[in-house]
Design an enzyme around this catalytic site. Structure first.
Site, PDB file in Angstrom:
ATOM      1  CB  SER A   1      -0.919   0.001   1.222  1.00 37.60           C
ATOM      2  OG  SER A   1      -1.777  -1.123   1.202  1.00 37.60           O
TER       3      SER A   1
ATOM      4  CD  GLU B   1     -26.917  12.974  11.402  1.00 37.65           C
ATOM      5  OE1 GLU B   1     -28.025  13.532  11.466  1.00 37.65           O
ATOM      6  OE2 GLU B   1     -26.646  12.081  10.571  1.00 37.65           O
TER       7      GLU B   1
END
Length: 623
Positions: free
Chosen positions: A40, A366
């Site tokens: 990665s 939210e």
């Protein structure tokens, strides 16, 4: 692409060399640790090299300088390459990289703010861009400074809805100082990502959300330099086609290597191969920032005047919260408010009316609202107060959990708690919120019961480190405290007492007022009770509770507009566990409620004055 100042061949080669050094460091660190995500890291090597050693402006030896450009590594598992960058820049000793993931080192498996170059913890995927939005919003609208914000995301995390909440937010507010870099390396943890290398689909999605989107070869330093040079009056997404494990022969673009370090023999061979491609050991110096960020002091923020309520007058604590926040906004221009399209119910609209430039409407998102608040709070630039129905913070629990790991100082106000909201029914009733916020490390949980204590809670929260939660109610209740009453975190109040109290009753919010009403009923039967207001459920005033219990024959009754699990009753029971002769009788909402009038619901679920009186009678009679 627009015309840009093309770096010369020497600079381009230096960036390629830097990228390969970052690859080598990432492989060495993860192999030494025996764990981590080298593949990665390797897909992002050219992106990180161009970002930190060509594009970004920062002081390498002062990572948290307020003038610096910001960087958020949303794909936090690629932490080793972030650490390698700061070693390349000269801030970290290169030898420290080999201590990756060791308990003796600050170089955790994912970025955390104990590292001076990390503003927000990442690793729970899909949250970095929301925090970057908060930083960019602060830079553009509060600091009005030239620093820019860069956020690198992995393609796997683009399945998270919170990413697209952040994409929408950035476009709405035209955050042209924000750049998202999408590292499209095709492979997730267990499978290829759903779109793999369909670059145009990513581009169309970003454009549909209002972003300027550019597809680049993520391993071409020249294309990256060009792309980073483009600035529009909207946020920019650089969609970089990369290959996982780039530069690692036999592993590049292969499945089943996610989160696996290279065995030492393989690592040594690969490092030699990559090293042979490096033409110069000369390092590129970071470019200094433009110093135009204002100095800010957010310490010791105090209300300009004391509360101005009258004992006996009625006000809902949710409205008292809005009034208090608007008032505190006059004490510091760094108090900001965020809401999720509930401002006319949470009463944060009162803040917006008085301080419109410091109110952020986050709409019904939210999770992103919490992340934006975390971003706004970084480097002590602002003091954010977020408000919503308390029930809706539960969907943002992962963001709240990560905010605590980020050592963030944010304040969350949840209104409409419990069955006392009435007719709206259980989907709107917060009955789990105390348990949730109590479980957050280093959190402070306020549960004010009148207008005076609410105002004090807002002021205390503004100056408190960590995550603060203020629980407010919908019904109007009487003011019970004088305006000069002193409130402190962790100090409860004795609201009612006599010499011959037989039971201690602890309630908060609406149930404190029900307890006082129960005391009036019981007094007619010559039964006196001591009534306590905890004010903060965490930390809890253990000493006062125990002193009161001992004065009332060890008998405690807790009553709360919350489920049994994790609320006031459990907090009190935990505080007195092991104390000889002390018993706790708990009254709480025991099942999923329904619509009805507040008084009917309090009665149905056994948390009203009659239920409290009955519980007290039972204890007194049993004795």
């Amino acid at each position: 692409m627009e015309a840009y100042h093309k770096p010369d061949q020497q600079k381009l080669q230096a960036l390629k060399d830097t990228a390969n050094r970052l690859r080598i460091s990432s492989i060495q660190a993860t192999t030494a640790a025996g764990s981590g995500h080298p593949t990665s890291c390797c897909s992002a090597a050219e992106i990180m090299a161009v970002l930190f050693f060509h594009t970004m402006r920062y002081k390498a030896m002062d990572p948290r300088n307020p003038h610096n450009d910001r960087f958020v590594l949303s794909k936090g598992h690629a932490a080793p390459i972030l650490y390698a960058v700061w070693a390349e820049a000269g801030f970290l000793p290169e030898a420290e990289l080999l201590n990756l993931r060791k308990i003796s080192s600050d170089l955790d498996g994912h970025p955390v703010p104990k590292q001076a170059f990390t503003d927000v913890a990442t690793g729970s995927l899909g949250q970095g861009l929301g925090a970057a939005c908060g930083m960019a919003y602060t830079g553009k609208y509060f600091d009005k400074a030239s620093y820019r914000v860069y956020c690198m995301l992995g393609d796997g995390e683009l399945s998270e809805g919170s990413v697209w909440e952040a994409m929408a937010f950035a476009a709405i507010y035209k955050l042209d100082n924000l750049v998202a870099i999408l590292d499209i390396n095709r492979l997730g943890q267990s499978d290829p990502t759903p779109l793999q290398h369909q670059m145009e689909v990513y581009q169309k999605r970003c454009e549909a959300f209002g972003w300027h989107a550019i597809i680049v070869d993520g391993h071409s330093v020249e294309e990256l330099c060009k792309a980073f040079g483009q600035v529009k009056n909207q946020p920019t997404a650089i969609i970089a086609k990369t290959f996982k494990g780039r530069g690692i022969t036999g592993i590049e673009d292969k499945e089943s290597w996610h989160g696996k370090p290279l065995p030492k023999n393989m690592a040594d061979q690969i490092i030699q191969e990559i090293y042979s491609q490096i033409q110069s050991k000369k390092k590129i110096l970071a470019k200094p920032p433009q110093e135009d960020t204002p100095s800010v002091d957010i310490t010791n923020i105090q209300m300009p005047t004391p509360p101005s309520y009258k004992v006996g007058d009625k006000i809902a604590t949710r409205k008292a919260y809005g009034q208090a926040l608007a008032k505190l906004g006059h004490a510091s221009d760094r108090i900001i408010a965020l809401d999720g399209d509930t401002k006319n119910s949470t009463f944060s609209e009162l803040f917006k009316k008085e301080h419109p430039d410091r109110f952020i409407e986050c709409y019904i998102a939210e999770q992103n609202m919490v992340s934006v608040a975390v971003g706004c709070a970084t480097r002590d630039r602002t003091v954010p107060f977020c408000s919503a129905f308390a029930a809706f913070f539960t969907r943002a629990f992962d963001q709240i959990r990560m905010a605590a790991i980020s050592e963030s100082n944010i304040n969350l106000c949840g209104s409409h708690c419990g069955v006392s909201i009435g007719e709206d029914g259980p989907s709107q009733m917060a009955l789990e919120d105390l348990a949730m916020f109590r479980s957050v490390p280093m959190s402070t949980v306020f549960y004010p019961s009148d207008g005076v204590s609410t105002e004090k809670a807002v002021e205390l929260a503004a100056n408190r480190k960590g995550i603060c939660f203020i629980r407010t109610s919908r019904p109007e209740n009487a003011i019970i405290y004088n305006n000069n009453e002193d409130f402190q975190i962790g100090q409860a109040k004795v609201v009612l007492k006599s010499r011959d109290d037989q039971v201690t009753v602890i309630g908060a919010g609406v149930t404190l007022h029900e307890a006082l009403a129960a005391a009036d009923l019981l007094k007619k039967e010559k039964i006196n009770i001591r009534v306590l207001d905890p004010f903060t459920i965490k930390p809890l005033d253990k000493k006062l509770i125990l002193d009161s219990a001992r004065a009332t024959k060890g008998r405690i009754v807790t009553v709360e507009d919350h489920y049994c699990e994790g609320g006031i009753g459990e907090a009190v029971a935990s505080a007195v566990v092991g104390e000889p002769g002390v018993t706790v009788t708990r009254l709480a909402v025991s099942q999923v409620p329904r619509s009805g009038k507040p008084a009917e619901l309090l009665k149905m679920f056994g948390i009203d004055r009659d239920a409290i009186a009955q519980a007290v009678r039972g204890l007194v009679t049993k004795a």
